[in-house]
Write a protein that holds these residues in place. Structure first.
Motif, PDB file in Angstrom:
ATOM      1  N   THR A   1      33.242 114.971  24.999  1.00  0.00           N
ATOM      2  CA  THR A   1      34.489 115.585  25.495  1.00  0.00           C
ATOM      3  C   THR A   1      35.129 116.561  24.513  1.00  0.00           C
ATOM      4  O   THR A   1      36.213 117.068  24.806  1.00  0.00           O
ATOM      5  N   TRP A   2      34.508 116.789  23.364  1.00  0.00           N
ATOM      6  CA  TRP A   2      35.093 117.772  22.456  1.00  0.00           C
ATOM      7  C   TRP A   2      34.612 119.156  22.848  1.00  0.00           C
ATOM      8  O   TRP A   2      33.383 119.311  23.018  1.00  0.00           O
ATOM      9  N   PRO A   3      35.424 120.185  23.068  1.00  0.00           N
ATOM     10  CA  PRO A   3      36.868 120.270  22.860  1.00  0.00           C
ATOM     11  C   PRO A   3      37.658 120.304  24.175  1.00  0.00           C
ATOM     12  O   PRO A   3      38.559 121.130  24.326  1.00  0.00           O
TER      13      PRO A   3
ATOM     14  N   SER B   1      36.558 105.829  21.456  1.00  0.00           N
ATOM     15  CA  SER B   1      37.318 106.743  20.610  1.00  0.00           C
ATOM     16  C   SER B   1      36.957 106.461  19.150  1.00  0.00           C
ATOM     17  O   SER B   1      36.154 105.571  18.867  1.00  0.00           O
ATOM     18  N   LYS B   2      37.541 107.255  18.255  1.00  0.00           N
ATOM     19  CA  LYS B   2      37.097 107.179  16.851  1.00  0.00           C
ATOM     20  C   LYS B   2      38.279 107.263  15.894  1.00  0.00           C
ATOM     21  O   LYS B   2      39.222 108.027  16.118  1.00  0.00           O
ATOM     22  N   LEU B   3      38.133 106.523  14.813  1.00  0.00           N
ATOM     23  CA  LEU B   3      39.160 106.425  13.767  1.00  0.00           C
ATOM     24  C   LEU B   3      39.053 107.615  12.803  1.00  0.00           C
ATOM     25  O   LEU B   3      37.996 107.831  12.205  1.00  0.00           O
TER      26      LEU B   3
ATOM     27  N   ILE C   1      34.282 104.282  13.517  1.00  0.00           N
ATOM     28  CA  ILE C   1      34.809 105.016  12.352  1.00  0.00           C
ATOM     29  C   ILE C   1      34.162 106.406  12.414  1.00  0.00           C
ATOM     30  O   ILE C   1      32.929 106.514  12.432  1.00  0.00           O
ATOM     31  N   HIS C   2      34.965 107.448  12.479  1.00  0.00           N
ATOM     32  CA  HIS C   2      34.429 108.785  12.809  1.00  0.00           C
ATOM     33  C   HIS C   2      33.479 109.331  11.732  1.00  0.00           C
ATOM     34  O   HIS C   2      32.394 109.817  12.047  1.00  0.00           O
ATOM     35  N   TRP C   3      33.899 109.288  10.483  1.00  0.00           N
ATOM     36  CA  TRP C   3      33.068 109.750   9.357  1.00  0.00           C
ATOM     37  C   TRP C   3      33.251 108.757   8.207  1.00  0.00           C
ATOM     38  O   TRP C   3      34.359 108.252   8.001  1.00  0.00           O
ATOM     39  N   PRO C   4      32.212 108.509   7.406  1.00  0.00           N
ATOM     40  CA  PRO C   4      32.379 107.547   6.299  1.00  0.00           C
ATOM     41  C   PRO C   4      33.261 108.079   5.171  1.00  0.00           C
ATOM     42  O   PRO C   4      33.886 107.295   4.454  1.00  0.00           O
TER      43      PRO C   4
ATOM     44  N   ARG D   1      22.395 120.701  20.599  1.00  0.00           N
ATOM     45  CA  ARG D   1      22.723 121.587  19.456  1.00  0.00           C
ATOM     46  C   ARG D   1      23.653 122.706  19.905  1.00  0.00           C
ATOM     47  O   ARG D   1      23.590 123.829  19.436  1.00  0.00           O
ATOM     48  N   ARG D   2      24.506 122.379  20.846  1.00  0.00           N
ATOM     49  CA  ARG D   2      25.446 123.356  21.436  1.00  0.00           C
ATOM     50  C   ARG D   2      24.688 124.587  21.932  1.00  0.00           C
ATOM     51  O   ARG D   2      25.232 125.686  21.968  1.00  0.00           O
ATOM     52  N   GLY D   3      23.432 124.400  22.311  1.00  0.00           N
ATOM     53  CA  GLY D   3      22.636 125.514  22.831  1.00  0.00           C
ATOM     54  C   GLY D   3      21.993 126.348  21.745  1.00  0.00           C
ATOM     55  O   GLY D   3      20.956 126.950  21.970  1.00  0.00           O
TER      56      GLY D   3
ATOM     57  N   ARG E   1      20.351 120.772  10.743  1.00  0.00           N
ATOM     58  CA  ARG E   1      21.699 120.472  11.248  1.00  0.00           C
ATOM     59  C   ARG E   1      22.335 121.742  11.782  1.00  0.00           C
ATOM     60  O   ARG E   1      22.076 122.833  11.278  1.00  0.00           O
ATOM     61  N   GLN E   2      23.209 121.594  12.775  1.00  0.00           N
ATOM     62  CA  GLN E   2      23.837 122.786  13.342  1.00  0.00           C
ATOM     63  C   GLN E   2      24.860 123.403  12.383  1.00  0.00           C
ATOM     64  O   GLN E   2      25.200 124.578  12.500  1.00  0.00           O
ATOM     65  N   ALA E   3      25.359 122.622  11.453  1.00  0.00           N
ATOM     66  CA  ALA E   3      26.276 123.129  10.431  1.00  0.00           C
ATOM     67  C   ALA E   3      26.064 122.251   9.195  1.00  0.00           C
ATOM     68  O   ALA E   3      25.345 121.263   9.254  1.00  0.00           O
ATOM     69  N   ASP E   4      26.705 122.608   8.107  1.00  0.00           N
ATOM     70  CA  ASP E   4      26.496 121.852   6.868  1.00  0.00           C
ATOM     71  C   ASP E   4      27.367 120.591   6.888  1.00  0.00           C
ATOM     72  O   ASP E   4      28.383 120.514   6.212  1.00  0.00           O
ATOM     73  N   GLN E   5      26.939 119.622   7.710  1.00  0.00           N
ATOM     74  CA  GLN E   5      27.754 118.408   7.883  1.00  0.00           C
ATOM     75  C   GLN E   5      26.954 117.164   7.512  1.00  0.00           C
ATOM     76  O   GLN E   5      26.836 116.217   8.300  1.00  0.00           O
ATOM     77  N   ASN E   6      26.411 117.186   6.304  1.00  0.00           N
ATOM     78  CA  ASN E   6      25.683 116.021   5.803  1.00  0.00           C
ATOM     79  C   ASN E   6      26.711 114.964   5.382  1.00  0.00           C
ATOM     80  O   ASN E   6      27.529 115.221   4.486  1.00  0.00           O
TER      81      ASN E   6
ATOM     82  N   TYR F   1      28.218 114.112   1.857  1.00  0.00           N
ATOM     83  CA  TYR F   1      29.330 114.827   1.186  1.00  0.00           C
ATOM     84  C   TYR F   1      30.319 115.452   2.160  1.00  0.00           C
ATOM     85  O   TYR F   1      31.455 115.735   1.783  1.00  0.00           O
ATOM     86  N   TYR F   2      29.917 115.678   3.408  1.00  0.00           N
ATOM     87  CA  TYR F   2      30.852 116.285   4.367  1.00  0.00           C
ATOM     88  C   TYR F   2      31.874 115.229   4.799  1.00  0.00           C
ATOM     89  O   TYR F   2      31.496 114.093   5.108  1.00  0.00           O
ATOM     90  N   GLU F   3      33.142 115.598   4.830  1.00  0.00           N
ATOM     91  CA  GLU F   3      34.185 114.620   5.174  1.00  0.00           C
ATOM     92  C   GLU F   3      35.181 115.240   6.142  1.00  0.00           C
ATOM     93  O   GLU F   3      35.425 116.449   6.112  1.00  0.00           O
ATOM     94  N   GLU F   4      35.724 114.431   6.993  1.00  0.00           N
ATOM     95  CA  GLU F   4      36.802 114.878   7.887  1.00  0.00           C
ATOM     96  C   GLU F   4      37.956 113.902   7.801  1.00  0.00           C
ATOM     97  O   GLU F   4      37.748 112.694   7.771  1.00  0.00           O
ATOM     98  N   MET F   5      39.151 114.450   7.794  1.00  0.00           N
ATOM     99  CA  MET F   5      40.337 113.591   7.754  1.00  0.00           C
ATOM    100  C   MET F   5      40.997 113.482   9.122  1.00  0.00           C
ATOM    101  O   MET F   5      41.931 112.770   9.321  1.00  0.00           O
TER     102      MET F   5
HETATM  103  O1  LIG Z   1      33.408 116.678  17.185  1.00  0.00           O
HETATM  104  C1  LIG Z   1      33.472 115.842  16.265  1.00  0.00           C
HETATM  105  O2  LIG Z   1      33.417 114.621  16.441  1.00  0.00           O
HETATM  106  C2  LIG Z   1      33.632 116.321  14.928  1.00  0.00           C
HETATM  107  O3  LIG Z   1      33.616 115.563  13.977  1.00  0.00           O
HETATM  108  C3  LIG Z   1      33.787 117.782  14.803  1.00  0.00           C
HETATM  109  O4  LIG Z   1      34.692 118.124  13.814  1.00  0.00           O
HETATM  110  C4  LIG Z   1      32.486 118.381  14.533  1.00  0.00           C
HETATM  111  O5  LIG Z   1      32.083 117.884  13.293  1.00  0.00           O
HETATM  112  C5  LIG Z   1      32.491 119.851  14.509  1.00  0.00           C
HETATM  113  O6  LIG Z   1      31.464 120.388  14.303  1.00  0.00           O
HETATM  114  C6  LIG Z   1      33.676 120.659  14.741  1.00  0.00           C
HETATM  115  O7  LIG Z   1      33.307 122.016  14.680  1.00  0.00           O
END
Ligand SMILES: O=C(O)C(=O)[C@@H](O)[C@H](O)C(=O)CO
Ligand code: NDP
Length: 269
Positions: free
Chosen positions: A12-14, A65-67, A98-101, A182-184, A257-262, A265-269
């Motif tokens: 469901t994002w975005p 849903s995710k924390l 938990i969304h990201w570690p 991979r978002r196409g 990976r579709q972006a640098d989201q390893n 080290y990649y983190e989201e708040m």
């Molecule tokens: O969609 C998610 O769950 C995310 O964590 C996003 O931030 C995703 O990582 C993303 O690529 C946003 O551009």
């Protein structure tokens, strides 16, 4: 009770706003029963509205849903999930992850303890993680004795994560694949995919989603379009040959990976 999931869910994002509600209702009407969301998507209200108004009994739907990283502190977890429940206008959430570690933050074990409390309180039925590497999972299990039921990770033909799939299967942890198409980008136009699609008279997206099922990944394609929602659901009925599966898996590459989201080290708040 162990979680039981359908072979595919709706990303469901975005999605947001009225169009988002309409898209989720459309997907439920088409037959989706697993819906993904997150506190950080700012669409829990939209998802909850769809669940409450779609006409399908609540107990037939599995809402996720995710924390977010900013609420990893143990004492934040139950109130954050209560906020999700309130935003959705539901009595409980079926699956919370938990969304990201966020390893440098160093609080994912605390977050997991809070998730266990939320399950004990009954506001969530099942708990899991997202973007966790095996080391992270081993650590939370060692410290709490509770193993996550689900890990939602990036997974698509350019990043098939076959070793991770095997590891999770041995542990009995369900792998949900995010960005399954991979978002196409590159994936739906890759010759290995278009050749499989042509051989079956299906679309490239369907070939990729059938591949997910064949390798043991539960894909969460996002589509706001009713026709593509149906197309994606129908892909779960398509059987690929072992050679076709192998030819799509061979698209994988370490930097796929579709972006640098390893998550190392990649983190989201
Ligand atoms: O969609 C998610 O769950 C995310 O964590 C996003 O931030 C995703 O990582 C993303 O690529 C946003 O551009
Ligand atoms: N846990 C995490 O950290 C993350 C979780 N996620 C979750 O995974 C879900 C899916 O990942 P997402 O990044 O959205 O990427 P997807 O791989 O699902 O790709 C979505 C894109 O593909 C299009 N699309 C969908 N179906 C088809 C089709 N049959 N043919 C052609 N195009 C199609 C969509 O457009 P249209 O809507 O117009 O059909 C959209 O542009 C997210 O929505 C989210 O719920 C995503 C990223 C990170």
């Amino acid at each position: 009770m162990t979680i039981s999931l359908p072979p595919i869910g709706l990303g469901t994002w975005p999605m947001r706003g009225r169009e988002g509600t309409a898209a989720v209702i459309s997907a439920i009407e088409k037959g989706y029963r697993l819906i993904d969301s997150a506190f950080n998507y700012e669409n829990e209200g939209v998802v909850g509205t769809a669940v409450r108004t779609c006409g399908v009994p609540r107990e037939e739907l599995i809402i996720t849903s995710k924390l977010p990283g900013r609420h990893h502190k143990q004492s934040h977890v139950v109130p954050t999930i209560e906020e999700t429940v309130a935003r959705m206008g539901l009595d409980y959430i079926d699956l919370y992850l938990i969304h990201w570690p966020n390893p440098s933050q160093g609080l994912y074990v605390d977050a997991w303890k809070g998730m266990i409390e939320a399950k004990e309180a009954g506001i969530v039925k099942h708990i899991g993680v997202s973007n966790f590497l095996p080391d992270h999972i081993e650590k939370i299990e060692a410290e709490t004795g509770v193993r996550p039921e689900v890990n939602q990770i990036e997974l698509h033909p350019m990043f098939p994560q076959l070793g991770q799939l095997q590891w999770h299967e041995e542990k009995g942890i369900i792998v949900e694949g995010w960005s399954p198409l991979r978002r196409g980008n590159e994936a739906t136009s890759a010759p290995a995919v278009t050749e499989v699609a042509a051989a079956h008279g299906i679309t490239p997206a369907q070939a990729i989603l059938a591949w997910h099922r064949a390798i043991g990944s539960l894909p969460l394609p996002k589509s706001s379009d009713p026709v593509r929602q149906s197309e994606n659901l129908a892909a779960m009925e398509i059987e690929l040959t072992d050679d076709e599966v192998a030819s799509i898996s061979a698209l994988g590459r370490p930097d796929g990976r579709q972006a640098d989201q390893n998550p190392e080290y990649y983190e989201e708040m």
